[in-house]
Design an enzyme around this catalytic site. Structure first.
Site, mmCIF file in Angstrom:
data_model
loop_
_atom_site.group_PDB
_atom_site.id
_atom_site.type_symbol
_atom_site.label_atom_id
_atom_site.label_comp_id
_atom_site.label_asym_id
_atom_site.label_seq_id
_atom_site.Cartn_x
_atom_site.Cartn_y
_atom_site.Cartn_z
ATOM 1 C CD GLU A 10 -2.591 -1.127 2.688
ATOM 2 O OE1 GLU A 10 -3.672 -1.970 2.807
ATOM 3 O OE2 GLU A 10 -2.431 -0.409 3.601
ATOM 4 C CG ASP B 254 -3.287 8.784 8.220
ATOM 5 O OD1 ASP B 254 -3.736 7.422 7.866
ATOM 6 O OD2 ASP B 254 -3.501 9.363 6.953
#
Length: 278
Positions: free
Chosen positions: A50, A61
């Site tokens: 990824e 995040d």
């Protein structure tokens, strides 16, 4: 349509082992080092990669990945340059699946049709877009599928039986189960709870289920991989990269190796899960 992701999970199923899925941020700490890291990941044991698309407002995040995104943006990384990284990687590796992960805004600004055409031409296999719910499938998911890209969706512990079919409806490639609620890189995942959740998802889909968030060590990777079709590791790799940088935040001779070494140990853990799963 069979993508590299479908092919890779098919191969792993025949081998009877789960996947190690690794996450790195495009352009962290700079584009050249980032390409070197991408190139060593498959040999170190990454089955699927990824690649984070740096964004100025990465709300899902944790601190490690946010900082990685900022380093990448500071180094001049754009979505166009991220696709360039993919193209450069594909010059020497046509087998390892590559998934772009991030937020919709940079793609929207780039232009959906142009982005999908350029991503496909560069050698991208799938997309994970964390801020596009199934209700907005027309925006990107359906055009991506039409362009021949997998659209990989996130399921979480709060995705209930009523919601799950909507989440899975246009998902392809694999399902990414987020094992703990909250931001990336936080608490560790509980293997037995993960196992129950994976089984629940599998009642609704034949797709592989990979589990991420909270996996930092080979032991944790093994425990989680034994319950699923793959373990996803991101924040731990970013931390290893960051620890190798110099005082100015630039790459050193140790940077590429620091990431590769951790991936190799995580891969050994995941490969050990085959025995644990039997």
């Amino acid at each position: 349509m069979t993508t590299r992701i479908d092919t890779r999970f098919g191969e792993l199923k025949q081998q009877g082992r789960p996947a190690l899925v690794t996450f790195v941020m495009a352009g962290d700490p700079d584009l050249d080092t980032s390409l070197q890291i991408l190139k060593v990941l498959p040999a170190a044991g990454a089955d699927v990669i990824e690649i984070g698309m740096p964004f100025t407002d990465p709300m899902a995040d944790g601190p490690a990945i946010q900082a990685a995104g900022l380093r990448a943006l500071k180094a001049g990384t754009t979505l166009k340059k991220t696709l360039g990284l993919v193209r450069d990687f594909r010059a020497t590796d046509n087998a390892t699946p590559l998934v772009l992960m991030g937020y919709y805004n940079p793609i929207y600004i780039y232009g959906v049709d142009a982005f999908l055409a350029d991503a496909k031409a560069a050698g991208v296999d799938g997309l994970i877009i964390v801020d596009l719910p199934p209700e907005e499938d027309e925006e990107l998911c359906l055009p991506a599928m039409k362009a021949g890209l997998n659209f990989i969706r996130l399921a979480t512990p709060t995705t209930d039986e009523k919601r799950l079919p909507a989440v899975l409806a246009n998902t392809s490639g694999f399902v990414y189960y987020v094992s703990i609620t909250g931001i990336t890189g936080s608490a560790s995942a509980d293997a037995s709870a993960v196992g129950a959740a994976v089984q629940r998802i599998k009642r609704h889909t034949n797709l592989p289920v990979c589990v991420g968030f909270g996996i930092r060590t080979p032991d944790a990777a093994q425990a989680i991989a034994a319950q699923a079709n793959g373990a996803v590791v991101g924040s731990a790799l970013i931390d290893a990269l960051k620890a190798s940088l110099n005082a100015e935040g630039r790459a050193t001779k140790a940077t590429v190796g620091a990431v590769a070494d951790l991936v190799a140990s995580l891969a050994a853990g995941v490969r050990g899960a085959k025995q644990a799963a039997e």
